[in-house]
Design a protein around this motif. Structure first.
Motif, short mmCIF file in Angstrom:
data_model
loop_
_atom_site.label_atom_id
_atom_site.label_comp_id
_atom_site.label_asym_id
_atom_site.label_seq_id
_atom_site.Cartn_x
_atom_site.Cartn_y
_atom_site.Cartn_z
N VAL A 45 0.84 -1.21 0.00
CA VAL A 45 0.00 0.00 0.00
C VAL A 45 0.87 1.25 0.00
CG1 VAL A 45 -1.64 1.33 1.39
CG2 VAL A 45 -2.00 -1.11 1.03
N ALA A 46 1.94 1.25 0.79
CA ALA A 46 2.85 2.40 0.82
C ALA A 46 3.53 2.59 -0.53
CB ALA A 46 3.89 2.21 1.92
N VAL A 48 2.35 1.69 -3.56
CA VAL A 48 1.36 2.21 -4.50
C VAL A 48 1.09 3.68 -4.24
CG1 VAL A 48 -1.07 2.05 -5.20
CG2 VAL A 48 0.30 -0.02 -4.96
N TYR A 49 0.96 4.06 -2.98
CA TYR A 49 0.74 5.46 -2.63
C TYR A 49 1.90 6.33 -3.12
CZ TYR A 49 0.48 9.70 0.16
OH TYR A 49 0.45 11.01 0.54
N TRP A 50 3.12 5.87 -2.89
CA TRP A 50 4.29 6.63 -3.29
C TRP A 50 4.36 6.77 -4.82
CZ3 TRP A 50 7.27 9.93 -1.05
CH2 TRP A 50 8.46 10.30 -1.63
N LEU A 52 1.83 6.73 -6.90
CA LEU A 52 0.77 7.66 -7.32
C LEU A 52 1.18 9.11 -7.03
CD1 LEU A 52 -2.40 5.70 -6.20
CD2 LEU A 52 -1.58 6.08 -8.54
N GLN A 53 1.84 9.34 -5.93
CA GLN A 53 2.31 10.69 -5.63
C GLN A 53 3.38 11.13 -6.62
OE1 GLN A 53 1.19 12.91 -3.31
NE2 GLN A 53 -0.43 11.42 -3.01
N LYS A 55 3.64 10.07 -9.72
CA LYS A 55 2.97 10.29 -11.00
C LYS A 55 2.27 11.65 -11.01
CE LYS A 55 -0.35 8.26 -14.21
NZ LYS A 55 -0.62 9.54 -14.77
N GLU A 56 1.61 12.00 -9.90
CA GLU A 56 0.96 13.31 -9.80
C GLU A 56 1.99 14.43 -9.90
OE1 GLU A 56 -1.30 15.81 -6.33
OE2 GLU A 56 -1.73 13.67 -6.49
#
Length: 73
Positions: A45-46, A48-50, A52-53, A55-56
């Motif tokens: 989860v960490a 995937v979150y990282w 996505l951040q 990519k943003e």
């Protein structure tokens, strides 16, 4: 001084690691590895979150130009 370190060893071996000893002697592989599965899920989860951040950050064309190791003169 020796008794101090023996006290620390007793604290960890006989008290703090007791739940892990109980997991080690379980008959179920899934039950014995529940802590590993929880940590793997948290890590995934960490990750995937990282991603996505990042990519943003990349999609917004943000680039920190204030940090440089060269003077470019």
């Amino acid at each position: 001084m020796t008794s101090f370190f023996e006290g620390i060893a007793d604290l960890f071996v006989n008290h703090l690691f007791w739940p892990l000893d109980q997991l080690r002697f379980m008959h179920s592989w899934w039950g014995a590895n529940i802590i590993n599965w929880i940590l793997a899920v948290i890590g995934f989860v960490a990750f995937v979150y990282w991603m996505l951040q990042l990519k943003e950050y990349s999609d917004n064309d943000e680039e920190d130009k204030s940090i440089s190791s060269h003077s470019y003169l």
